[in-house]
Write a protein that holds these residues in place. Sequence first.
Motif, PDB file in Angstrom:
ATOM      1  N   GLU A   1      41.238  68.899  64.733  1.00 45.81           N
ATOM      2  CA  GLU A   1      41.352  70.194  65.935  1.00 45.81           C
ATOM      3  C   GLU A   1      42.816  70.221  66.652  1.00 45.81           C
ATOM      4  N   VAL A   2      43.624  71.156  66.581  1.00 39.67           N
ATOM      5  CA  VAL A   2      44.802  71.051  67.105  1.00 39.67           C
ATOM      6  C   VAL A   2      45.037  71.259  68.392  1.00 39.67           C
ATOM      7  N   LEU A   3      45.273  70.431  69.412  1.00 38.22           N
ATOM      8  CA  LEU A   3      45.218  70.233  70.669  1.00 38.22           C
ATOM      9  C   LEU A   3      46.781  70.679  71.458  1.00 38.22           C
TER      10      LEU A   3
ATOM     11  N   LEU B   1      34.942  59.550  72.898  1.00 37.62           N
ATOM     12  CA  LEU B   1      36.459  59.295  72.660  1.00 37.62           C
ATOM     13  C   LEU B   1      36.795  60.104  71.665  1.00 37.62           C
ATOM     14  N   HIS B   2      36.505  61.259  71.087  1.00 37.61           N
ATOM     15  CA  HIS B   2      37.069  61.674  69.760  1.00 37.61           C
ATOM     16  C   HIS B   2      38.114  62.628  70.421  1.00 37.61           C
TER      17      HIS B   2
ATOM     18  N   SER C   1      43.935  63.604  70.682  1.00 34.17           N
ATOM     19  CA  SER C   1      45.352  63.719  71.347  1.00 34.17           C
ATOM     20  C   SER C   1      46.281  62.915  70.939  1.00 34.17           C
ATOM     21  N   ILE C   2      45.669  61.578  70.920  1.00 35.71           N
ATOM     22  CA  ILE C   2      46.596  60.291  70.509  1.00 35.71           C
ATOM     23  C   ILE C   2      47.284  60.579  69.086  1.00 35.71           C
ATOM     24  N   THR C   3      46.304  61.208  68.064  1.00 35.94           N
ATOM     25  CA  THR C   3      46.780  61.386  66.483  1.00 35.94           C
ATOM     26  C   THR C   3      47.653  62.722  66.785  1.00 35.94           C
TER      27      THR C   3
ATOM     28  N   PRO D   1      52.682  60.668  66.974  1.00 30.98           N
ATOM     29  CA  PRO D   1      53.660  60.886  65.893  1.00 30.98           C
ATOM     30  C   PRO D   1      54.865  62.046  66.170  1.00 30.98           C
ATOM     31  N   TRP D   2      54.094  62.553  67.230  1.00 28.67           N
ATOM     32  CA  TRP D   2      55.196  63.549  67.750  1.00 28.67           C
ATOM     33  C   TRP D   2      56.344  62.838  68.495  1.00 28.67           C
ATOM     34  N   MET D   3      55.994  61.703  69.131  1.00 32.00           N
ATOM     35  CA  MET D   3      56.931  61.194  70.017  1.00 32.00           C
ATOM     36  C   MET D   3      57.683  60.151  69.199  1.00 32.00           C
ATOM     37  N   ILE D   4      57.167  59.639  68.280  1.00 35.08           N
ATOM     38  CA  ILE D   4      57.929  58.467  67.146  1.00 35.08           C
ATOM     39  C   ILE D   4      59.011  59.279  66.466  1.00 35.08           C
TER      40      ILE D   4
END
Length: 114
Positions: free
Chosen positions: A4-6, A99-100, A105-107, A111-114
């Motif tokens: 799901e795109v958040l 925790l899904h 959100s982390i997923t 990558p965006w921050m890397i």
Amino acid sequence: ADLEVLGTTPVKFFHWLAHQDRCWTATRLASRGLQHHPRCLLCDQDPETIQHLLLTCPFAKQIWHRTLDWTHIPAQTPANDTTLMDWWLRAKAQTPPMLHKALQSITLLVPWMI
């Protein structure tokens, strides 16, 4: 896709590019005959592919480990996963349902921050 795109529009677009293997990594630059560094600029160990940059680079692995540890998400860090989606599906199976959303959100954001 099950993910799901958040995120905001740039984050969504980045993930779409990464999923299509269309980010301008060194490998993609080389395939177009454009100037590029021969190895990943973060670790200087392997060629910079999207899989390496987001999943297997020692720097990326450390970021994943620290973020998952900080958020108390019990999923394993990316290892030999072929794509970010492969890792996310495996991580989702290892994570309690409550925790899904945090995992989603982390997923998106790591990558965006890397």
